[in-house]
Write a protein that holds these residues in place. Structure first.
Motif, short mmCIF file in Angstrom:
data_model
loop_
_atom_site.label_atom_id
_atom_site.label_comp_id
_atom_site.label_asym_id
_atom_site.label_seq_id
_atom_site.Cartn_x
_atom_site.Cartn_y
_atom_site.Cartn_z
N ALA A 1 30.59 -38.73 84.15
CA ALA A 1 32.02 -38.76 83.88
C ALA A 1 32.31 -38.66 82.40
CB ALA A 1 32.63 -40.04 84.45
N LYS A 2 31.39 -39.17 81.58
CA LYS A 2 31.53 -39.07 80.13
C LYS A 2 30.16 -39.16 79.49
CE LYS A 2 33.52 -42.91 78.29
NZ LYS A 2 34.40 -44.08 78.15
N THR A 3 30.07 -38.73 78.25
CA THR A 3 28.80 -38.80 77.53
C THR A 3 28.61 -40.23 77.05
OG1 THR A 3 28.99 -36.50 76.82
CG2 THR A 3 27.52 -37.93 75.54
N LYS B 1 21.06 -26.40 70.38
CA LYS B 1 21.39 -27.43 71.37
C LYS B 1 20.10 -27.88 72.02
CE LYS B 1 26.00 -25.86 72.52
NZ LYS B 1 26.90 -25.41 73.57
N GLU B 2 19.96 -29.18 72.16
CA GLU B 2 18.76 -29.70 72.80
C GLU B 2 18.87 -29.54 74.31
OE1 GLU B 2 17.24 -33.47 71.62
OE2 GLU B 2 18.00 -33.22 69.58
N GLU B 3 17.83 -29.03 74.90
CA GLU B 3 17.75 -28.88 76.34
C GLU B 3 17.26 -30.19 76.95
OE1 GLU B 3 18.16 -26.01 78.36
OE2 GLU B 3 19.03 -24.98 76.65
N PHE B 4 17.79 -30.54 78.10
CA PHE B 4 17.32 -31.74 78.80
C PHE B 4 15.93 -31.44 79.36
CE2 PHE B 4 16.71 -34.44 82.48
CZ PHE B 4 17.07 -35.68 81.98
N LYS B 5 15.01 -32.33 79.14
CA LYS B 5 13.66 -32.18 79.67
C LYS B 5 13.49 -33.17 80.81
CE LYS B 5 11.84 -30.54 75.37
NZ LYS B 5 11.34 -30.88 74.10
N ASP C 1 25.43 -43.80 77.38
CA ASP C 1 24.18 -44.31 77.93
C ASP C 1 24.44 -44.92 79.30
OD1 ASP C 1 22.70 -43.60 75.71
OD2 ASP C 1 22.87 -45.55 74.75
N TYR C 2 23.67 -44.48 80.29
CA TYR C 2 23.73 -45.02 81.64
C TYR C 2 22.43 -45.79 81.88
CZ TYR C 2 27.73 -42.00 82.64
OH TYR C 2 28.97 -41.41 82.63
N THR C 3 22.50 -46.80 82.73
CA THR C 3 21.30 -47.56 83.06
C THR C 3 20.91 -47.30 84.50
OG1 THR C 3 21.93 -49.29 81.49
CG2 THR C 3 20.26 -49.86 83.13
N ILE C 4 19.69 -46.83 84.67
CA ILE C 4 19.10 -46.62 85.99
C ILE C 4 18.36 -47.90 86.33
CG2 ILE C 4 17.40 -45.30 87.31
CD1 ILE C 4 17.91 -43.04 85.12
N ILE C 5 18.69 -48.49 87.46
CA ILE C 5 18.00 -49.70 87.90
C ILE C 5 17.11 -49.33 89.08
CG2 ILE C 5 18.21 -52.04 88.83
CD1 ILE C 5 21.10 -50.75 86.93
N CYS D 1 13.39 -55.75 89.60
CA CYS D 1 13.91 -54.46 89.13
C CYS D 1 13.38 -54.12 87.75
CB CYS D 1 15.43 -54.46 89.11
SG CYS D 1 16.16 -55.49 87.82
N LYS D 2 13.47 -52.84 87.44
CA LYS D 2 13.17 -52.32 86.10
C LYS D 2 14.34 -51.44 85.71
CE LYS D 2 8.77 -53.50 85.16
NZ LYS D 2 7.51 -52.87 85.27
N PRO D 3 14.96 -51.71 84.54
CA PRO D 3 16.06 -50.85 84.06
C PRO D 3 15.55 -49.79 83.09
CG PRO D 3 16.02 -52.91 82.84
CD PRO D 3 14.87 -52.96 83.82
N TYR D 4 16.16 -48.61 83.15
CA TYR D 4 15.85 -47.51 82.24
C TYR D 4 17.17 -46.95 81.74
CZ TYR D 4 11.43 -47.87 84.71
OH TYR D 4 10.29 -48.35 85.27
N VAL D 5 17.28 -46.75 80.43
CA VAL D 5 18.51 -46.23 79.85
C VAL D 5 18.35 -44.73 79.61
CG1 VAL D 5 20.05 -46.34 77.84
CG2 VAL D 5 19.06 -48.44 78.78
N LEU D 6 19.38 -43.98 80.03
CA LEU D 6 19.38 -42.52 79.88
C LEU D 6 20.73 -42.07 79.36
CD1 LEU D 6 18.04 -39.71 80.50
CD2 LEU D 6 19.19 -39.83 82.72
N LYS D 7 20.73 -41.30 78.29
CA LYS D 7 21.98 -40.74 77.78
C LYS D 7 22.31 -39.52 78.63
CE LYS D 7 24.48 -39.25 73.79
NZ LYS D 7 24.83 -40.00 72.62
N MET D 8 23.47 -39.56 79.27
CA MET D 8 23.94 -38.45 80.09
C MET D 8 25.11 -37.78 79.37
SD MET D 8 23.88 -39.85 83.98
CE MET D 8 22.40 -40.39 84.77
#
Length: 145
Positions: free
Chosen positions: A115-117, A33-37, A119-123, A60-67
């Motif tokens: 809430a679910k797996t 399993k990959e650990e979150f870094k 891609d979320y966007t951080i703005i 703004c700057k958006p960043y996509v993160l898989k949660m």
């Protein structure tokens, strides 16, 4: 002709044995399993950046993160140039969290349990319209919750 008939069953046996050995090897060595870094991004807002669709007038700057569902993430934004503001959107584009001074003025902090797996966007944006300058976004997984 007899040699050909005898040879075909032998090849099938060899193929089956190889397949069983491969499958057995898969069971012995499960995938890791990959650990979150932790992630740190140093960036800057400029007049050339997009304007936030919610905080109109703010660059703004958006960043996509898989949660991953059920895991909690802490997102911090700091800047010495402006009052930081963070927004978080799910894959549908719905805002699921926002913060102005949760990291202590003028820093923003969002702590979010996915809430679910997906891609979320951080703005990464600002509280005040038209503000620009350098900033840092730091993301870490909060364990033990």
């Amino acid at each position: 002709m007899r040699r050909l008939v005898t040879l075909v069953p032998c090849l099938l046996v060899i193929l089956l044995v190889c397949r069983v050995d491969t499958q057995a090897g898969d069971k012995k060595d499960p995938p890791k399993k990959e650990e979150f870094k932790d992630i740190t991004v140093d960036d800057a807002l400029t007049p050339a950046d997009l304007k936030d669709r919610v905080r109109q007038g703010c660059f703004c700057k958006p960043y996509v993160l898989k949660m991953v569902e059920g895991k909690t993430y802490q997102i911090d934004m700091t800047s010495g140039a402006f009052d930081s503001y963070l927004r978080l959107e799910n894959a549908k584009g719905d805002q699921v969290a926002a913060d102005d001074d949760g990291g202590g003025y003028p820093s923003a902090r969002i702590i979010y349990r996915a809430a679910k797996t997906e891609d979320y966007t951080i703005i990464a944006t600002t509280f005040g319209g038209g503000s620009t300058g350098k900033f840092r976004v730091a993301i870490k997984e909060v364990r033990g919750n």
